[in-house]
Design a protein around this motif. Sequence first.
Motif, PDB file in Angstrom:
ATOM      1  N   VAL A  23       0.870  -1.176   0.000  1.00  0.00           N
ATOM      2  CA  VAL A  23       0.000   0.000   0.000  1.00  0.00           C
ATOM      3  C   VAL A  23       0.903   1.221   0.000  1.00  0.00           C
ATOM      4  O   VAL A  23       1.809   1.323   0.836  1.00  0.00           O
ATOM      5  N   TYR A  24       0.659   2.120  -0.912  1.00  0.00           N
ATOM      6  CA  TYR A  24       1.514   3.298  -1.076  1.00  0.00           C
ATOM      7  C   TYR A  24       0.765   4.542  -0.606  1.00  0.00           C
ATOM      8  O   TYR A  24      -0.367   4.802  -1.020  1.00  0.00           O
ATOM      9  N   PHE A  25       1.438   5.296   0.241  1.00  0.00           N
ATOM     10  CA  PHE A  25       0.868   6.543   0.745  1.00  0.00           C
ATOM     11  C   PHE A  25       1.743   7.711   0.335  1.00  0.00           C
ATOM     12  O   PHE A  25       2.966   7.668   0.455  1.00  0.00           O
ATOM     13  N   CYS A  26       1.072   8.756  -0.099  1.00  0.00           N
ATOM     14  CA  CYS A  26       1.719  10.031  -0.361  1.00  0.00           C
ATOM     15  C   CYS A  26       1.394  10.957   0.807  1.00  0.00           C
ATOM     16  O   CYS A  26       0.301  10.879   1.390  1.00  0.00           O
ATOM     17  N   ALA A  27       2.320  11.816   1.171  1.00  0.00           N
ATOM     18  CA  ALA A  27       2.093  12.744   2.276  1.00  0.00           C
ATOM     19  C   ALA A  27       2.717  14.088   1.954  1.00  0.00           C
ATOM     20  O   ALA A  27       3.674  14.171   1.176  1.00  0.00           O
ATOM     21  N   SER A  28       2.184  15.124   2.562  1.00  0.00           N
ATOM     22  CA  SER A  28       2.768  16.446   2.384  1.00  0.00           C
ATOM     23  C   SER A  28       2.795  17.157   3.727  1.00  0.00           C
ATOM     24  O   SER A  28       2.034  16.838   4.644  1.00  0.00           O
ATOM     25  N   SER A  29       3.697  18.128   3.833  1.00  0.00           N
ATOM     26  CA  SER A  29       3.774  18.933   5.045  1.00  0.00           C
ATOM     27  C   SER A  29       4.315  20.310   4.710  1.00  0.00           C
ATOM     28  O   SER A  29       4.963  20.506   3.681  1.00  0.00           O
ATOM     29  N   TYR A  30       4.040  21.234   5.610  1.00  0.00           N
ATOM     30  CA  TYR A  30       4.490  22.610   5.407  1.00  0.00           C
ATOM     31  C   TYR A  30       6.015  22.698   5.430  1.00  0.00           C
ATOM     32  O   TYR A  30       6.628  23.413   4.654  1.00  0.00           O
ATOM     33  N   SER A  31       6.608  21.956   6.374  1.00  0.00           N
ATOM     34  CA  SER A  31       8.066  21.870   6.442  1.00  0.00           C
ATOM     35  C   SER A  31       8.421  20.635   7.238  1.00  0.00           C
ATOM     36  O   SER A  31       7.540  19.912   7.699  1.00  0.00           O
ATOM     37  N   ASP A  32       9.696  20.374   7.426  1.00  0.00           N
ATOM     38  CA  ASP A  32      10.080  19.158   8.147  1.00  0.00           C
ATOM     39  C   ASP A  32       9.815  19.267   9.640  1.00  0.00           C
ATOM     40  O   ASP A  32      10.006  18.308  10.372  1.00  0.00           O
ATOM     41  N   HIS A  33       9.374  20.429  10.113  1.00  0.00           N
ATOM     42  CA  HIS A  33       9.063  20.577  11.529  1.00  0.00           C
ATOM     43  C   HIS A  33       7.581  20.403  11.806  1.00  0.00           C
ATOM     44  O   HIS A  33       7.161  20.490  12.955  1.00  0.00           O
ATOM     45  N   TYR A  34       6.810  20.136  10.771  1.00  0.00           N
ATOM     46  CA  TYR A  34       5.371  20.057  10.930  1.00  0.00           C
ATOM     47  C   TYR A  34       4.854  18.669  10.595  1.00  0.00           C
ATOM     48  O   TYR A  34       5.526  17.871   9.956  1.00  0.00           O
ATOM     49  N   GLU A  35       3.630  18.395  11.029  1.00  0.00           N
ATOM     50  CA  GLU A  35       3.033  17.102  10.778  1.00  0.00           C
ATOM     51  C   GLU A  35       2.768  16.906   9.294  1.00  0.00           C
ATOM     52  O   GLU A  35       2.670  17.859   8.528  1.00  0.00           O
ATOM     53  N   GLN A  36       2.648  15.647   8.929  1.00  0.00           N
ATOM     54  CA  GLN A  36       2.351  15.299   7.558  1.00  0.00           C
ATOM     55  C   GLN A  36       0.867  15.012   7.387  1.00  0.00           C
ATOM     56  O   GLN A  36       0.209  14.496   8.296  1.00  0.00           O
ATOM     57  N   TYR A  37       0.375  15.342   6.215  1.00  0.00           N
ATOM     58  CA  TYR A  37      -0.994  15.030   5.821  1.00  0.00           C
ATOM     59  C   TYR A  37      -0.922  13.921   4.778  1.00  0.00           C
ATOM     60  O   TYR A  37      -0.192  14.049   3.788  1.00  0.00           O
ATOM     61  N   PHE A  38      -1.679  12.879   5.025  1.00  0.00           N
ATOM     62  CA  PHE A  38      -1.586  11.701   4.171  1.00  0.00           C
ATOM     63  C   PHE A  38      -2.751  11.599   3.202  1.00  0.00           C
ATOM     64  O   PHE A  38      -3.878  11.989   3.517  1.00  0.00           O
ATOM     65  N   GLY A  39      -2.454  11.034   2.036  1.00  0.00           N
ATOM     66  CA  GLY A  39      -3.497  10.689   1.093  1.00  0.00           C
ATOM     67  C   GLY A  39      -4.157   9.379   1.475  1.00  0.00           C
ATOM     68  O   GLY A  39      -3.727   8.709   2.426  1.00  0.00           O
ATOM     69  N   PRO A  40      -5.180   8.980   0.738  1.00  0.00           N
ATOM     70  CA  PRO A  40      -5.940   7.770   1.073  1.00  0.00           C
ATOM     71  C   PRO A  40      -5.233   6.471   0.721  1.00  0.00           C
ATOM     72  O   PRO A  40      -5.676   5.407   1.134  1.00  0.00           O
ATOM     73  N   GLY A  41      -4.151   6.540  -0.040  1.00  0.00           N
ATOM     74  CA  GLY A  41      -3.391   5.342  -0.344  1.00  0.00           C
ATOM     75  C   GLY A  41      -3.765   4.692  -1.667  1.00  0.00           C
ATOM     76  O   GLY A  41      -4.868   4.871  -2.183  1.00  0.00           O
ATOM     77  N   THR A  42      -2.800   3.963  -2.213  1.00  0.00           N
ATOM     78  CA  THR A  42      -3.007   3.135  -3.409  1.00  0.00           C
ATOM     79  C   THR A  42      -2.584   1.723  -3.062  1.00  0.00           C
ATOM     80  O   THR A  42      -1.453   1.495  -2.632  1.00  0.00           O
ATOM     81  N   ARG A  43      -3.513   0.790  -3.229  1.00  0.00           N
ATOM     82  CA  ARG A  43      -3.190  -0.622  -2.971  1.00  0.00           C
ATOM     83  C   ARG A  43      -2.755  -1.248  -4.284  1.00  0.00           C
ATOM     84  O   ARG A  43      -3.546  -1.366  -5.218  1.00  0.00           O
ATOM     85  N   LEU A  44      -1.477  -1.632  -4.336  1.00  0.00           N
ATOM     86  CA  LEU A  44      -0.889  -2.178  -5.558  1.00  0.00           C
ATOM     87  C   LEU A  44      -0.584  -3.652  -5.377  1.00  0.00           C
ATOM     88  O   LEU A  44       0.040  -4.045  -4.379  1.00  0.00           O
ATOM     89  N   THR A  45      -1.009  -4.446  -6.347  1.00  0.00           N
ATOM     90  CA  THR A  45      -0.685  -5.873  -6.369  1.00  0.00           C
ATOM     91  C   THR A  45       0.064  -6.162  -7.650  1.00  0.00           C
ATOM     92  O   THR A  45      -0.397  -5.788  -8.740  1.00  0.00           O
ATOM     93  N   VAL A  46       1.208  -6.810  -7.520  1.00  0.00           N
ATOM     94  CA  VAL A  46       2.005  -7.196  -8.690  1.00  0.00           C
ATOM     95  C   VAL A  46       2.019  -8.718  -8.769  1.00  0.00           C
ATOM     96  O   VAL A  46       2.459  -9.393  -7.822  1.00  0.00           O
ATOM     97  N   THR A  47       1.535  -9.245  -9.855  1.00  0.00           N
ATOM     98  CA  THR A  47       1.451 -10.710  -9.998  1.00  0.00           C
ATOM     99  C   THR A  47       2.537 -11.256 -10.921  1.00  0.00           C
ATOM    100  O   THR A  47       3.167 -10.487 -11.667  1.00  0.00           O
TER     101      THR A  47
END
Lengths: 112, 112
Positions: free
Chosen positions: A88-112
Amino acid sequence: NAGVTQTPKFQVLKTGQSMTLQCAQDMNHEYMSWYRQDPGMGLRLIHYSVGAGITDQGEVPNGYNVSRSTTEDFPLRLLSAAPSQTSVYFCASSYSDHYEQYFGPGTRLTVT
Amino acid sequence: AQSVSQHNHHVILSEAASLELGCNYSYGGTVNLFWYVQYPGQHLQLLLKYFSGDPLVKGIKGFEAEFIKSKFSFNLRKPSVQWSDTAEYFCAVNAPAGKSTFGDGTTLTVKP
């Protein structure tokens, strides 16, 4: 504000295929990151960016590429998918490295 | 390199029991500390954070955490858990330059 958005939500790939996971944020955050989440291993940092045009490797960068041409977008490219990239892959963003991160809902990837 | 260690992988409690989840970090410089929560099927969201000042910080839903610098610890506590607290909890450290490190996570199951 939509916050952090990710597409697609689910994806199935065959070994060797390539694809791009999209991530966008509308909070004008400079910092953006990509993580993968695997059971019992928490979140591991793949790549991160401290601003447009600047990216760096995280803990597990092999097999992934990123670029940051705008403040808003931070796509993650899988060059040649492998079963070990099933996660499961999550993207996140933050104002700077001193602040909390906001996460996206995620991408569930399956590789067969 | 920085690291985060969460001592409990899976905690099972009955409603109204008290909770303490351990988190220790390894980093020689100034850090910002976070606890995130991931409810089933959802993305990570911030529970509480410590930047500086009072080492006892309060977060949402009655959670609190204490930063003990001498022990490199940032333990999460809640006096009385509810069934709705069932989730996975992650401790995280932000060091300068954008690299965040997460612990492996603790799964909390609260029995009604």
